[in-house]
Write a protein that holds these residues in place. Structure first.
Motif, PDB file in Angstrom:
ATOM      1  N   ASP A  35      -4.943 -46.592   1.073  1.00 45.72           N
ATOM      2  CA  ASP A  35      -6.088 -47.479   0.840  1.00 45.72           C
ATOM      3  C   ASP A  35      -5.728 -48.593  -0.134  1.00 45.72           C
ATOM      4  O   ASP A  35      -6.392 -49.616  -0.182  1.00 45.72           O
ATOM      5  N   LYS A  36      -4.680 -48.396  -0.887  1.00 44.07           N
ATOM      6  CA  LYS A  36      -4.275 -49.421  -1.861  1.00 44.07           C
ATOM      7  C   LYS A  36      -3.328 -50.456  -1.254  1.00 44.07           C
ATOM      8  O   LYS A  36      -2.973 -51.422  -1.902  1.00 44.07           O
ATOM      9  N   LEU A  37      -2.905 -50.239  -0.018  1.00 45.63           N
ATOM     10  CA  LEU A  37      -1.988 -51.180   0.627  1.00 45.63           C
ATOM     11  C   LEU A  37      -2.747 -52.182   1.495  1.00 45.63           C
ATOM     12  O   LEU A  37      -3.692 -51.820   2.180  1.00 45.63           O
ATOM     13  N   ASP A  38      -2.293 -53.423   1.469  1.00 42.11           N
ATOM     14  CA  ASP A  38      -2.936 -54.469   2.254  1.00 42.11           C
ATOM     15  C   ASP A  38      -2.315 -54.637   3.631  1.00 42.11           C
ATOM     16  O   ASP A  38      -2.715 -55.517   4.385  1.00 42.11           O
ATOM     17  N   CYS A  39      -1.356 -53.794   3.951  1.00 43.40           N
ATOM     18  CA  CYS A  39      -0.618 -53.979   5.189  1.00 43.40           C
ATOM     19  C   CYS A  39      -1.411 -53.479   6.394  1.00 43.40           C
ATOM     20  O   CYS A  39      -2.458 -52.867   6.266  1.00 43.40           O
ATOM     21  N   CYS A  40      -0.876 -53.763   7.574  1.00 42.92           N
ATOM     22  CA  CYS A  40      -1.527 -53.324   8.803  1.00 42.92           C
ATOM     23  C   CYS A  40      -1.191 -51.857   9.080  1.00 42.92           C
ATOM     24  O   CYS A  40      -0.025 -51.467   9.086  1.00 42.92           O
ATOM     25  N   ILE A  41      -2.225 -51.064   9.272  1.00 38.55           N
ATOM     26  CA  ILE A  41      -2.046 -49.635   9.511  1.00 38.55           C
ATOM     27  C   ILE A  41      -2.799 -49.257  10.782  1.00 38.55           C
ATOM     28  O   ILE A  41      -3.967 -49.604  10.932  1.00 38.55           O
ATOM     29  N   ILE A  57      -1.148 -39.769  15.142  1.00 38.12           N
ATOM     30  CA  ILE A  57      -0.022 -40.698  14.986  1.00 38.12           C
ATOM     31  C   ILE A  57      -0.430 -41.787  13.991  1.00 38.12           C
ATOM     32  O   ILE A  57      -1.588 -42.218  13.995  1.00 38.12           O
ATOM     33  N   MET A  58       0.495 -42.204  13.175  1.00 36.12           N
ATOM     34  CA  MET A  58       0.206 -43.305  12.266  1.00 36.12           C
ATOM     35  C   MET A  58       1.333 -44.315  12.295  1.00 36.12           C
ATOM     36  O   MET A  58       2.503 -43.946  12.441  1.00 36.12           O
ATOM     37  N   LYS A  59       0.964 -45.563  12.149  1.00 39.04           N
ATOM     38  CA  LYS A  59       1.943 -46.633  12.129  1.00 39.04           C
ATOM     39  C   LYS A  59       1.642 -47.517  10.933  1.00 39.04           C
ATOM     40  O   LYS A  59       0.530 -48.023  10.801  1.00 39.04           O
ATOM     41  N   ILE A  60       2.608 -47.659  10.077  1.00 37.39           N
ATOM     42  CA  ILE A  60       2.383 -48.378   8.832  1.00 37.39           C
ATOM     43  C   ILE A  60       3.370 -49.532   8.746  1.00 37.39           C
ATOM     44  O   ILE A  60       4.584 -49.321   8.778  1.00 37.39           O
ATOM     45  N   GLU A  61       2.848 -50.752   8.672  1.00 32.93           N
ATOM     46  CA  GLU A  61       3.725 -51.918   8.574  1.00 32.93           C
ATOM     47  C   GLU A  61       3.869 -52.304   7.112  1.00 32.93           C
ATOM     48  O   GLU A  61       2.925 -52.827   6.509  1.00 32.93           O
ATOM     49  N   CYS A  62       5.027 -52.031   6.554  1.00 34.43           N
ATOM     50  CA  CYS A  62       5.230 -52.354   5.137  1.00 34.43           C
ATOM     51  C   CYS A  62       6.716 -52.278   4.817  1.00 34.43           C
ATOM     52  O   CYS A  62       7.484 -51.697   5.576  1.00 34.43           O
ATOM     53  N   PRO A  63       7.125 -52.890   3.689  1.00 31.79           N
ATOM     54  CA  PRO A  63       8.513 -52.710   3.269  1.00 31.79           C
ATOM     55  C   PRO A  63       8.793 -51.218   3.099  1.00 31.79           C
ATOM     56  O   PRO A  63       7.972 -50.499   2.522  1.00 31.79           O
ATOM     57  N   ILE A  64       9.927 -50.734   3.606  1.00 35.74           N
ATOM     58  CA  ILE A  64      10.117 -49.288   3.692  1.00 35.74           C
ATOM     59  C   ILE A  64      10.361 -48.630   2.342  1.00 35.74           C
ATOM     60  O   ILE A  64      10.369 -47.415   2.237  1.00 35.74           O
ATOM     61  N   ILE A  83      11.761 -44.669  11.043  1.00 42.28           N
ATOM     62  CA  ILE A  83      11.844 -45.781  10.106  1.00 42.28           C
ATOM     63  C   ILE A  83      12.300 -47.023  10.851  1.00 42.28           C
ATOM     64  O   ILE A  83      13.314 -47.001  11.560  1.00 42.28           O
ATOM     65  N   ILE A  84      11.514 -48.081  10.702  1.00 44.87           N
ATOM     66  CA  ILE A  84      11.773 -49.298  11.471  1.00 44.87           C
ATOM     67  C   ILE A  84      12.191 -50.446  10.557  1.00 44.87           C
ATOM     68  O   ILE A  84      11.548 -50.686   9.536  1.00 44.87           O
ATOM     69  N   LYS A  85      13.256 -51.087  10.943  1.00 47.39           N
ATOM     70  CA  LYS A  85      13.712 -52.269  10.210  1.00 47.39           C
ATOM     71  C   LYS A  85      14.257 -53.269  11.224  1.00 47.39           C
ATOM     72  O   LYS A  85      14.905 -52.867  12.184  1.00 47.39           O
ATOM     73  N   ASN A  86      13.969 -54.549  11.025  1.00 44.39           N
ATOM     74  CA  ASN A  86      14.399 -55.591  11.970  1.00 44.39           C
ATOM     75  C   ASN A  86      14.043 -55.217  13.411  1.00 44.39           C
ATOM     76  O   ASN A  86      14.889 -55.290  14.302  1.00 44.39           O
ATOM     77  N   ASP A  87      12.819 -54.773  13.610  1.00 48.09           N
ATOM     78  CA  ASP A  87      12.266 -54.440  14.926  1.00 48.09           C
ATOM     79  C   ASP A  87      12.892 -53.218  15.593  1.00 48.09           C
ATOM     80  O   ASP A  87      12.617 -52.949  16.751  1.00 48.09           O
ATOM     81  N   LYS A  88      13.767 -52.520  14.887  1.00 45.60           N
ATOM     82  CA  LYS A  88      14.437 -51.378  15.520  1.00 45.60           C
ATOM     83  C   LYS A  88      14.223 -50.091  14.736  1.00 45.60           C
ATOM     84  O   LYS A  88      14.118 -50.121  13.516  1.00 45.60           O
ATOM     85  N   VAL A  89      14.218 -48.966  15.453  1.00 44.09           N
ATOM     86  CA  VAL A  89      14.200 -47.680  14.770  1.00 44.09           C
ATOM     87  C   VAL A  89      15.591 -47.459  14.191  1.00 44.09           C
ATOM     88  O   VAL A  89      16.563 -47.277  14.928  1.00 44.09           O
ATOM     89  N   VAL A  90      15.698 -47.514  12.870  1.00 45.76           N
ATOM     90  CA  VAL A  90      17.023 -47.369  12.252  1.00 45.76           C
ATOM     91  C   VAL A  90      17.284 -45.935  11.821  1.00 45.76           C
ATOM     92  O   VAL A  90      18.412 -45.546  11.546  1.00 45.76           O
TER      93      VAL A  90
END
Lengths: 144, 144
Positions: A35-41, A57-64, A83-90
């Protein structure tokens, strides 16, 4: 028909938490302080699952590095983390029980120093992995 | 790349709540008592919106007579409700302030009968539509 479909776009950096036990997503939302994050969830509760019947399922868009996921090991050991970085599951990470949990569980022993002193961290330590037993670091009270 | 996209399938019966003020979705989840429902619920918090910058969206798959949406008029007047039946949007509803709200707001007047007597419904009545004023049905205390 337009509004009957809902598009969750892919993310460039963040997490997808899959195989969450059905109905547990709100607990995770709370524990991760989302709730404290402004990112898209995006959250899907009670989604159909071949393997589990129902799942969340949850999807959280934020710096990892913003979210500490270790606590999830305590909540639900079976969650799969992508864990996703540069559009890929890393990385795909399976969870382990955290060795130490800080400021999530509260010691209920009224004589414990964390009950009498304000401002102390509540720290619990894993003492029995098989039985998932955690004990207060200060008074060794078992968490139930 | 598979796990970077999230598919929210279309529903045959239920609601899509659109144009929710960004960040308000969890409040709505609570007010509608969605934690008590076993149905599939999808929530997107802080989605991009051309019109609003950011917005929240919710999709609830359930029989449409199970949820009373009137309370949403009190929480956020600008929400668009799409009602879905037999895979189609059968109605788009705009919200009005509810004339009466039961057991959502609590009267804070310590001398009100709802404060002294257990088990009474807390009922608030809209007394000024323009100013969005609600007053307790029993003691007429204004809700702030």
């Amino acid at each position: 028909m337009q509004k009957n479909s809902l598009n969750v776009s892919s993310i460039s950096e963040g997490f997808v938490l899959d195989h969450i036990k059905a109905g547990k997503c709100m607990e995770i939302y709370k524990y991760l302080n989302l709730d404290k994050l402004d990112c898209c969830i995006a959250i899907i509760k009670n989604a159909d699952s071949n393997k589990m019947g129902k799942k969340d399922i949850m999807k959280i868009e934020c710096p990892i590095d913003v979210i500490d996921l270790d606590i999830l090991g305590y909540i639900d050991n079976d969650i799969t983390i992508n864990i996703i970085k540069n559009d890929k599951v890393v990385e795909k990470r399976r969870l382990k029980l955290p060795v130490q949990i800080t400021n999530v569980l509260k010691c209920k022993n009224p004589r414990c120093i964390t009950s009498t002193e304000q401002g102390l961290d509540h720290v619990f330590v894993l003492t029995d992995e098989e039985k998932k037993t955690y004990r207060c670091k200060y008074c060794e009270q078992k968490y139930k």
